[in-house]
Design a protein around this motif. Structure first.
Motif, mmCIF file in Angstrom:
data_model
loop_
_atom_site.group_PDB
_atom_site.id
_atom_site.type_symbol
_atom_site.label_atom_id
_atom_site.label_comp_id
_atom_site.label_asym_id
_atom_site.label_seq_id
_atom_site.Cartn_x
_atom_site.Cartn_y
_atom_site.Cartn_z
ATOM 1 N N ARG A 73 0.851 -1.199 0.000
ATOM 2 C CA ARG A 73 0.000 0.000 0.000
ATOM 3 C C ARG A 73 0.882 1.243 0.000
ATOM 4 O O ARG A 73 1.958 1.256 0.605
ATOM 5 C CB ARG A 73 -0.897 0.016 1.234
ATOM 6 N N PRO A 74 0.441 2.323 -0.670
ATOM 7 C CA PRO A 74 1.230 3.558 -0.677
ATOM 8 C C PRO A 74 1.263 4.206 0.713
ATOM 9 O O PRO A 74 0.369 3.998 1.531
ATOM 10 C CB PRO A 74 0.484 4.447 -1.674
ATOM 11 N N VAL A 75 2.304 4.981 0.944
ATOM 12 C CA VAL A 75 2.487 5.661 2.225
ATOM 13 C C VAL A 75 2.378 7.156 1.996
ATOM 14 O O VAL A 75 2.930 7.701 1.040
ATOM 15 C CB VAL A 75 3.874 5.303 2.822
ATOM 16 N N CYS A 76 1.665 7.844 2.898
ATOM 17 C CA CYS A 76 1.527 9.306 2.832
ATOM 18 C C CYS A 76 2.880 9.936 3.151
ATOM 19 O O CYS A 76 3.518 9.578 4.143
ATOM 20 C CB CYS A 76 0.467 9.777 3.826
ATOM 21 N N THR A 77 3.319 10.887 2.334
ATOM 22 C CA THR A 77 4.615 11.526 2.560
ATOM 23 C C THR A 77 4.553 12.635 3.594
ATOM 24 O O THR A 77 5.579 13.199 3.954
ATOM 25 C CB THR A 77 5.173 12.081 1.243
ATOM 26 N N THR A 78 3.354 12.943 4.097
ATOM 27 C CA THR A 78 3.216 13.967 5.124
ATOM 28 C C THR A 78 3.188 13.357 6.522
ATOM 29 O O THR A 78 3.952 13.750 7.394
ATOM 30 C CB THR A 78 1.931 14.791 4.895
ATOM 31 N N CYS A 79 2.309 12.370 6.751
ATOM 32 C CA CYS A 79 2.165 11.778 8.082
ATOM 33 C C CYS A 79 2.817 10.401 8.194
ATOM 34 O O CYS A 79 2.837 9.799 9.252
ATOM 35 C CB CYS A 79 0.697 11.694 8.486
ATOM 36 N N TRP A 80 3.328 9.868 7.089
ATOM 37 C CA TRP A 80 4.059 8.598 7.039
ATOM 38 C C TRP A 80 3.241 7.401 7.501
ATOM 39 O O TRP A 80 3.758 6.477 8.114
ATOM 40 C CB TRP A 80 5.376 8.692 7.802
#
Length: 66
Positions: free
Chosen positions: A48-55
């Motif tokens: 699954r992709p990971v958010c680059t803001t909240c990780w």
């Protein structure tokens, strides 16, 4: 563990039906789903992709902790 929904929403499993206030629901991998829905048997071919803001891992419905 199931509980009664307090708010309307959309099932996070493959059924895609609306969740109505008072429906039996549960969290499946941090996504709210009907208590009677079964998760998909399909394996995710990619992580699954990971958010680059909240990780955090982005949920199937596109939500993260931001």
């Amino acid at each position: 563990m199931t509980f009664r929904a307090k708010y309307n929403g959309v099932c996070g499993n493959d059924c895609g039906d609306r969740i109505h206030e008072g429906d039996e629901v549960e969290y499946v991998e941090n996504v709210l789903a009907h208590g009677h829905c079964q998760p998909s048997d399909e394996d995710d071919p990619e992580p699954r992709p990971v958010c680059t803001t909240c990780w955090t891992t982005i949920a199937l419905n596109g939500a993260c902790l931001c």
